[in-house]
Scaffold this motif. Structure first.
Motif, short mmCIF file in Angstrom:
data_model
loop_
_atom_site.label_atom_id
_atom_site.label_comp_id
_atom_site.label_asym_id
_atom_site.label_seq_id
_atom_site.Cartn_x
_atom_site.Cartn_y
_atom_site.Cartn_z
N SER A 1 67.85 -66.22 20.65
CA SER A 1 68.94 -67.19 20.70
C SER A 1 68.51 -68.59 21.09
CB SER A 1 70.02 -66.70 21.68
OG SER A 1 70.52 -65.43 21.30
N VAL A 2 67.26 -68.76 21.47
CA VAL A 2 66.77 -70.07 21.90
C VAL A 2 66.91 -71.08 20.76
CG1 VAL A 2 64.68 -71.36 22.53
CG2 VAL A 2 65.20 -69.19 23.64
N PRO A 3 67.46 -72.28 21.04
CA PRO A 3 67.60 -73.30 19.98
C PRO A 3 66.25 -73.74 19.43
CG PRO A 3 68.95 -73.82 21.90
CD PRO A 3 68.05 -72.69 22.31
N ARG A 4 66.29 -74.34 18.27
CA ARG A 4 65.08 -74.89 17.64
C ARG A 4 64.41 -75.88 18.58
NH1 ARG A 4 62.37 -74.45 12.32
NH2 ARG A 4 60.88 -76.14 12.37
N ILE A 5 63.10 -75.80 18.67
CA ILE A 5 62.33 -76.66 19.58
C ILE A 5 61.56 -77.70 18.77
CG2 ILE A 5 60.47 -76.69 21.31
CD1 ILE A 5 61.25 -73.76 21.92
N GLY A 6 61.63 -78.96 19.19
CA GLY A 6 60.81 -80.00 18.58
C GLY A 6 61.44 -80.77 17.44
N GLY A 7 62.46 -80.20 16.82
CA GLY A 7 63.16 -80.91 15.75
C GLY A 7 62.29 -81.14 14.52
N VAL A 8 62.71 -82.10 13.72
CA VAL A 8 62.04 -82.38 12.45
C VAL A 8 60.68 -83.03 12.67
CG1 VAL A 8 62.26 -83.62 10.25
CG2 VAL A 8 64.29 -82.63 11.33
N THR A 9 60.55 -83.79 13.73
CA THR A 9 59.35 -84.60 13.93
C THR A 9 58.21 -83.87 14.63
OG1 THR A 9 60.30 -85.49 15.98
CG2 THR A 9 60.66 -86.75 13.94
#
Length: 382
Positions: free
Chosen positions: A255-263
């Protein structure tokens, strides 16, 4: 002279692992419901729910090694393949039939080829789907270029079969040292793809093209054969409340959200590498080393284990229906999720009914027909 029926009986189960497979299966279905409103891979709800597939691979490797590593003197490769087909293939047929029955209700902008697909092409896709042979992009009937367009989740079972063949032909013969080297190299392949690759996650594997096949094998090799190695090492962890602890770990890490994003794709790649390489084996080691005391816990784990595979392999046609309904009618999120959770209940019901009235009786018949052998013995003279 007398005839005796011989059957290589199944071993007792690790009931906590069965329960954990059920927990992960339910999370996959919930993830797919939320996915309708996610937008893209960077904004998923239950963001890492797709890692349940990698957890399944590791569980499968562990269970296959437990069930068969010490039995090769009593069975042939063909015996092994028959046992695996009888265990897995009947529910593939159910999932494919459900996908075919619901197919034309899924037409819309999100699935652009559905409305224009002739019935003969649908029937061909269904029959091919029964065999698990992947469809090429030229036979696409949905617009998503899936290997199994009537039952998208079946792509991972295709790789499961490939892993079983690799195990039977080659890997079962490896010494513990050779297997360790193979698993380390597979982990390096996984880390290289996740940290230095183009997407920072393991999403993919369901199409026949160079990129998707690469993702499929990258996802398969480490977890499945790490499961085999974990079983051979027998380094299990014994703690109280193992099922609750492991269930919580699965829910949290998926369930952990995405880490680091697009960049910063590499950040999420490091996270997924850590979860697949470290956390999943840890969970399996705790689950296999734990024990159930209360009758209620045993019943829960047995039920979850029983429906886990039927639920996973039959739920996705319902998800196609949900996606089409939401997109075609611009259904708001609150209403769409309410309908989606209704589909979850229906999916669990379909899984249980299919298991109880189709899968178990059919597997019992197939076992008697293809796995039980008649041997002739000479009675001693008195």
């Amino acid at each position: 002279m007398t005839q005796t029926t011989v059957y290589l009986k199944s071993k007792s189960h690790y009931e906590i692992l069965d329960g954990l497979r059920g927990v992960a299966s339910i999370l996959v279905v919930i993830f797919h419901v939320f996915e309708t409103y996610s937008g893209d891979r960077f904004h998923q709800i239950i963001n890492h729910g797709y890692l349940a597939v990698d957890f399944f691979f590791l569980l499968s490797g562990f269970v296959v090694a437990y069930a068969y590593d010490d039995r090769w003197g009593k069975m042939t490769q063909w015996d092994f393949y028959k046992r695996r087909l009888i265990r897995l293939q009947p529910m593939v047929i159910v999932g494919t039939i459900i996908g075919a029955l619901l197919f034309y209700f899924q037409a819309g902008a999100s699935m652009p080829l559905v409305a224009a697909t002739p019935v003969w092409k649908l029937l061909v896709a269904m029959v091919v789907g029964f065999t698990m042979i992947p469809l090429l992009p030229s036979m696409d009937i949905r617009g998503w270029q899936e290997t199994h367009p009537l039952n998208g989740a079946a792509w991972s079972l295709l790789y499961e079969y490939i892993a079983n063949i690799l195990y039977a032909v080659l890997i079962r013969r490896f010494s513990k040292t050779m297997l360790t080297i193979f698993v380390i190299l597979s982990a390096c392949l996984l880390v290289n793809f996740l940290v230095w690759g183009p997407q920072g996650d393991v999403i993919g594997g369901w199409s026949i093209d160079k990129t998707q096949v690469n993702i499929g094998f990258t996802r398969l090799l480490y977890p499945f054969f790490a499961g085999v190695l974990l079983m051979r090492m027998r380094k299990l962890i014994h703690i109280k409340g193992a099922f609750a602890v492991c269930s919580l770990l699965i829910i949290v890490f998926l369930s952990v959200p995405r880490i680091g994003g697009v960049t910063h794709l590499w950040m999420n790649g490091i996270y997924e590498s850590f979860v697949i390489i470290v956390i999943f084996p840890l969970i399996v080691a705790i689950g296999a080393g734990g024990s159930l005391i209360s009758k209620s816990s045993i019943k829960v784990c047995r039920f979850l284990g029983a429906i886990s595979y039927p639920l996973y392999i039959t739920h996705y046609p319902l998800m196609y229906l949900h996606i089409a309904w939401v997109n075609n009618n611009k259904v708001p999120m609150a209403q769409g999720l309410l309908g989606g959770f209704g589909l979850i209940i229906i999916a669990i019901a379909i899984a249980w009914v299919s298991l109880r009235f189709y899968d178990e009786p059919l597997r019992e018949w197939l076992k008697k027909r293809f796995l039980m052998k008649k041997v002739v013995s000479q009675n001693a003279l008195k």
